[in-house]
Design a protein around this motif. Structure first.
Motif, PDB file in Angstrom:
ATOM      1  N   ARG A 271       0.825  -1.218   0.000  1.00 55.42           N
ATOM      2  CA  ARG A 271       0.000   0.000   0.000  1.00 55.42           C
ATOM      3  C   ARG A 271       0.851   1.256   0.000  1.00 55.42           C
ATOM      4  NH1 ARG A 271      -3.843  -1.035   4.809  1.00 55.42           N
ATOM      5  NH2 ARG A 271      -3.330  -3.194   4.285  1.00 55.42           N
ATOM      6  N   ARG A 272       2.052   1.185   0.570  1.00 56.17           N
ATOM      7  CA  ARG A 272       2.925   2.359   0.576  1.00 56.17           C
ATOM      8  C   ARG A 272       3.301   2.808  -0.829  1.00 56.17           C
ATOM      9  NH1 ARG A 272       6.222  -1.940   2.324  1.00 56.17           N
ATOM     10  NH2 ARG A 272       7.936  -2.447   0.888  1.00 56.17           N
ATOM     11  N   MET A 273       3.101   1.930  -1.817  1.00 57.99           N
ATOM     12  CA  MET A 273       3.435   2.269  -3.206  1.00 57.99           C
ATOM     13  C   MET A 273       2.325   3.043  -3.903  1.00 57.99           C
ATOM     14  SD  MET A 273       5.189  -1.326  -4.381  1.00 57.99           S
ATOM     15  CE  MET A 273       6.711  -1.901  -3.630  1.00 57.99           C
ATOM     16  N   SER A 274       1.148   3.102  -3.308  1.00 58.47           N
ATOM     17  CA  SER A 274       0.046   3.841  -3.926  1.00 58.47           C
ATOM     18  C   SER A 274       0.232   5.340  -3.687  1.00 58.47           C
ATOM     19  CB  SER A 274      -1.293   3.382  -3.360  1.00 58.47           C
ATOM     20  OG  SER A 274      -1.432   3.797  -2.006  1.00 58.47           O
ATOM     21  N   GLY A 290      -1.951  -8.236 -10.945  1.00 61.95           N
ATOM     22  CA  GLY A 290      -0.926  -7.379 -10.371  1.00 61.95           C
ATOM     23  C   GLY A 290      -0.328  -8.056  -9.151  1.00 61.95           C
ATOM     24  N   TYR A 291       0.935  -8.389  -9.232  1.00 62.33           N
ATOM     25  CA  TYR A 291       1.608  -9.100  -8.137  1.00 62.33           C
ATOM     26  C   TYR A 291       1.470  -8.292  -6.857  1.00 62.33           C
ATOM     27  CZ  TYR A 291       5.236 -11.779  -5.741  1.00 62.33           C
ATOM     28  OH  TYR A 291       5.931 -12.566  -4.860  1.00 62.33           O
ATOM     29  N   SER A 292       0.978  -8.931  -5.802  1.00 60.52           N
ATOM     30  CA  SER A 292       0.632  -8.169  -4.610  1.00 60.52           C
ATOM     31  C   SER A 292       0.918  -8.927  -3.327  1.00 60.52           C
ATOM     32  CB  SER A 292      -0.850  -7.771  -4.643  1.00 60.52           C
ATOM     33  OG  SER A 292      -1.199  -7.096  -3.449  1.00 60.52           O
ATOM     34  N   GLY A 293       1.863  -8.417  -2.551  1.00 63.25           N
ATOM     35  CA  GLY A 293       2.058  -8.912  -1.204  1.00 63.25           C
ATOM     36  C   GLY A 293       0.882  -8.567  -0.313  1.00 63.25           C
ATOM     37  N   GLU A 294       0.265  -7.408  -0.577  1.00 65.87           N
ATOM     38  CA  GLU A 294      -0.917  -7.017   0.203  1.00 65.87           C
ATOM     39  C   GLU A 294      -2.034  -8.048   0.072  1.00 65.87           C
ATOM     40  OE1 GLU A 294      -1.390  -4.721   2.319  1.00 65.87           O
ATOM     41  OE2 GLU A 294       0.105  -3.158   1.962  1.00 65.87           O
TER      42      GLU A 294
END
Length: 477
Positions: A271-274, A290-294
């Protein structure tokens, strides 16, 4: 005694098959049958029938030999002592075959590949003595393949291979490397090379941080819960978890385990990338990739709430214990031994500060050993029998990303490699961490590579060609 790794092949007096016969498959059988009968079993009548009278054999240590010299050296050096018998094994995935045509008809073939040589004692034990490359020219003679020319070169002892690899690691600033190999669905070997910090030798149970190799663990935990009938791949997770950032967004009710495992949540990686620094949807869940750790963290929160159990305990119950894993940790608890941890290094070989963390993350930060993670990969392959339907979904080409490149439930797929194989893989990368794990459903082969440095490419270039289909994987990097 000097054992010439002579080389090769020729299938028995079988004729060229029907038009539907796969060329590479038949030539692989040529290689296998000839070496098994002539080299491993010392069938001299077979050998004499399946080499050309004009054979020329070039050996980088034994010189040039003609057909008769070749036969004599095989008898004297390969087959003289049945109590200590040299054996030859093709290195899986290394063989390539190319047809030779004249007037539209196949008259011959060229093969090249790598193979390993062992000494087998009369008690059944065998020891690797060398590896080598080979190139052979085959000719069809009255429907039978005969070896016309053979080259055997680049012989390396196991010690030489390890010395070269350690040199590359040192130059790349990677001090520790773990390698785990699975053959036909079973752990064949695990080893750790190098040092923990540039000085202290790395033990076999070295602890590595493996970054995103955490995700395959959580993927299997989820699928095992589905298999147990305690979870559905398509049930809404909003019944168990709504992140505060998206609780008022109706799209949050679309999130399911299938969507999150497939990286179709619509979330950024973190989320810090948004732009807002908050969790937001970039597209409707299930309608993009979309590759997502979140997404994996969202899944963890939902699972923990639904089952009233932390992810560590779920993993212990459904993966770690049945797989035999005893030294894998989501965070730095009191069982993580600092003295066994491989410190992490940047691309210049300078150590990063040791950053300990004390909360589980479903997408990153797992600490494990090469032995444990290789057991995990063995357990992954066992799911073909234990839960075949879900295993099939895990290796299915769910979403196409590019040519021959797909994503499935939790795994990346590189399709249509040699031998009719697909590589099901996952990578892990953090500062000072590089990791790769993969398996091949057809052969049930696989391997795990764990490294403690940023500059992994020179090490990968050295290691991958020694592993099953590794050269082709390297070419697709």
């Amino acid at each position: 005694m000097h054992y010439f790794s002579w080389l090769l092949l020729l299938l028995p007096v079988t004729s060229w098959g029907s038009e539907t016969t796969d060329f590479e498959t038949q030539m692989a059988q040529v290689d296998h049958t000839f070496f098994q009968r002539a080299f491993n079993e010392c069938d001299f009548e077979y050998l004499r029938q399946h080499i050309s009278a004009d054979l020329v054999f070039y050996h980088d240590q034994g010189g040039v030999q003609n057909a008769e010299t070749f036969l004599q050296n095989t008898k004297n050096n390969i087959c003289s002592n049945p109590k200590v018998k040299p054996l030859r094994e093709l290195i899986p995935g290394s063989l390539a075959s190319f047809p030779l045509y004249k007037n539209g008809q196949i008259y011959g073939a060229i093969q090249h590949g790598d193979h390993a040589f062992y000494l087998r004692s009369d008690d059944g034990t065998k020891v690797l003595t060398s590896t080598a490359k080979f190139t052979h020219t085959w000719l069809l003679n009255q429907g039978s393949w005969q070896l016309a020319q053979a080259l055997s070169y680049d012989h390396q002892s196991p010690d030489a291979d390890e010395t070269a690899l350690l040199k590359v690691m040192n130059e790349a600033g990677v001090t520790a490397l773990g390698i785990g190999v699975i053959t036909n669905g079973r752990v064949e070997s695990t080893q750790v090379l190098g040092t923990l910090d540039g000085k202290v030798p790395a033990p076999e149970n070295t602890l590595f941080k493996v970054a995103s190799l955490t995700k395959p663990i959580v993927t299997l935990v989820t699928l095992k819960l589905v298999h147990a009938g305690k979870l559905s791949l398509d049930e809404p997770l909003s019944d168990y978890w709504l992140d505060p950032d998206v609780k008022n967004d109706a799209q949050a009710h679309l999130l399911t385990p299938r969507i999150l495992l497939s990286h179709e949540s619509g979330f950024d990686n973190w989320r810090r990338m948004s732009k807002t620094g908050k969790l937001t949807f970039n597209y409707v869940p299930g309608e993009g990739f979309g590759y997502s750790g979140e997404g994996f963290e969202y899944l963890r929160m939902a699972l923990e709430n639904k089952f009233e159990m932390p992810i560590e305990q779920l993993a212990q119950n459904y993966v770690f214990e049945p797989a035999g894993m005893i030294d894998t940790h989501f965070w730095w608890n009191d069982q993580v031994d600092n003295k066994r941890y491989a410190l992490n290094f940047d691309e210049h070989g300078k150590p990063y500060p040791l950053n300990k963390y004390y909360e589980a993350n479903a997408a990153a930060n797992l600490i494990t050993t090469i032995g444990d993670y290789t057991l995990f990969m063995q357990y992954i392959l066992q799911q073909q029998q234990l839960m075949p339907e879900l295993y099939g979904l895990m290796i299915a080409k769910k979403r196409k990303l590019s040519q021959q490149h797909y994503f499935s439930l939790g795994w990346e797929i590189l399709a249509n490699l040699h031998e009719g194989e697909d590589a099901i893989l996952h990578t892990g990368k953090d500062p000072g961490v590089n990791a790769l794990t993969l398996f091949f459903p057809k052969s049930k082969n696989g391997y795990v590579l764990l490294m403690n440095g940023d500059n992994s490419m020179p090490v990968m270039e050295q290691v991958l060609p020694t592993l099953y289909l590794g050269s082709q994987l390297w070419s697709r990097r």
